[in-house]
Design an enzyme around this catalytic site. Structure first.
Site, mmCIF file in Angstrom:
data_model
loop_
_atom_site.group_PDB
_atom_site.id
_atom_site.type_symbol
_atom_site.label_atom_id
_atom_site.label_comp_id
_atom_site.label_asym_id
_atom_site.label_seq_id
_atom_site.Cartn_x
_atom_site.Cartn_y
_atom_site.Cartn_z
ATOM 1 N N ASP A 149 0.632 -0.968 0.380
ATOM 2 C CA ASP A 149 0.167 -0.018 0.160
ATOM 3 C C ASP A 149 1.165 1.099 0.068
ATOM 4 O OD1 ASP A 149 -2.358 -1.038 0.374
ATOM 5 O OD2 ASP A 149 -2.377 -2.022 1.902
ATOM 6 N N TYR A 188 7.637 -10.270 5.448
ATOM 7 C CA TYR A 188 7.648 -8.627 5.645
ATOM 8 C C TYR A 188 8.362 -8.571 6.982
ATOM 9 C CZ TYR A 188 3.901 -8.736 2.206
ATOM 10 O OH TYR A 188 3.584 -8.598 1.473
#
Length: 295
Positions: free
Chosen positions: A61, A125
């Site tokens: 994002d 991540y």
């Protein structure tokens, strides 16, 4: 009749996400574009028979960075023109992408059955946190927009590690999904292979004037994640590290299986998040028939 040969490639690329509206392409009328917009704009300059479409493996994002994201592309060449070498594509794209903070790390020819998203075996991540300062301006300039400055005391790592252990394994992560609708609606069941919490050296930390400054890393690995799941897990673990929650509360949140059970104001900001790696099985990457041909 024009004969076209098509070769599929896997691109490995990284980017500094602060200036982009995520990785995915957005309409060109938008004031802020996605990383994919710039990749495909660079590809247009190669003047190929058919425009290149990047199929992104992992969505990130606005404000989220990538140490290594991946995408596959199909590149057509007219009869008699050889397929591009991996080295040529890396060099060409890195020149054409200037001055954007996007870099092609590598390119690999893959079978035409390979899919960057669906062939991925895992995604990792890393979320970075800074403690020991009150204002973001107190961290080194090189760390700006690359970590979450929590403006509180240092973290209780042992408590965070205890809490992270509850997240590992197969769970219904409904509580950790975004409250905004995902279309199509995805299954909340995910298997978290790894959730680690550790101190970090930080970037050029020895140049900081803040002697009490510390950096921390939260690392998560799964085949796939729900929208904003990593930022929600990171926010909860940091709250545990700040003694605002207890480790067993993470277990309770998982058992609730309700997005409304997620505590307010615990979503970690995007700028501390990095897509670190997308992993594939080597067998899926191995070339069989290198090219497919169509008339």
């Amino acid at each position: 009749m024009t004969t076209i040969s098509t070769t599929r490639y896997l691109f490995f690329f990284q980017y500094f996400g602060t200036k982009y509206r995520g990785v995915m392409t957005v309409p060109l009328k938008q004031p802020v574009l996605g990383v994919q917009n710039y990749l495909e704009k660079a590809a247009e300059k190669l003047q190929l028979p058919t425009p290149i479409k990047f199929v992104i493996s992992s969505r990130t994002d606005s404000g989220v960075h990538a140490l290594c994201n991946t995408a596959h592309v199909d590149i057509e060449r007219k009869l008699g023109r050889p397929a591009f070498s991996e080295e040529v594509l890396v060099n060409a794209f890195n020149i054409l992408l200037q001055p954007e903070p996007i870099r092609i790390l590598g390119v690999r020819r893959v079978p035409d059955t390979f899919h960057a998203r669906y062939s991925a075996r895992s995604r990792t991540y890393v979320y970075r946190v800074a403690t020991g300062c009150y204002y973001p301006s107190e961290i080194p300039v090189f760390e700006q927009n690359l970590c979450w400055v929590t403006r509180r005391g240092h973290l209780n790592i042992s408590a965070m590690q205890e809490a992270a252990a509850f997240l590992v394994g197969a769970h219904d992560f409904s509580t950790f999904r975004s409250a905004s609708a995902e279309l199509p609606v995805k299954s909340p069941f995910k298997t978290l292979m790894r959730a680690e919490v550790r101190p970090s050296s930080g970037f050029l930390l020895h140049h900081s004037q803040k002697e009490d400054l510390r950096f921390w890393e939260l690392e998560f690995q799964s085949r796939s994640f729900l929208y904003k799941q990593v930022r929600r897990m990171a926010g909860v673990l940091v709250a545990v590290g700040q003694n605002r929650m207890q480790p067993h509360h993470v277990k309770s949140l998982l058992e609730a299986k309700d997005v409304m059970a997620f505590p307010p104001n615990l979503l970690a900001p995007p700028h501390g998040l990095f897509l670190k790696e997308v992993e594939y099985c080597e067998d899926d990457l191995e070339m069989g028939t290198p090219e497919k041909k169509s008339s």
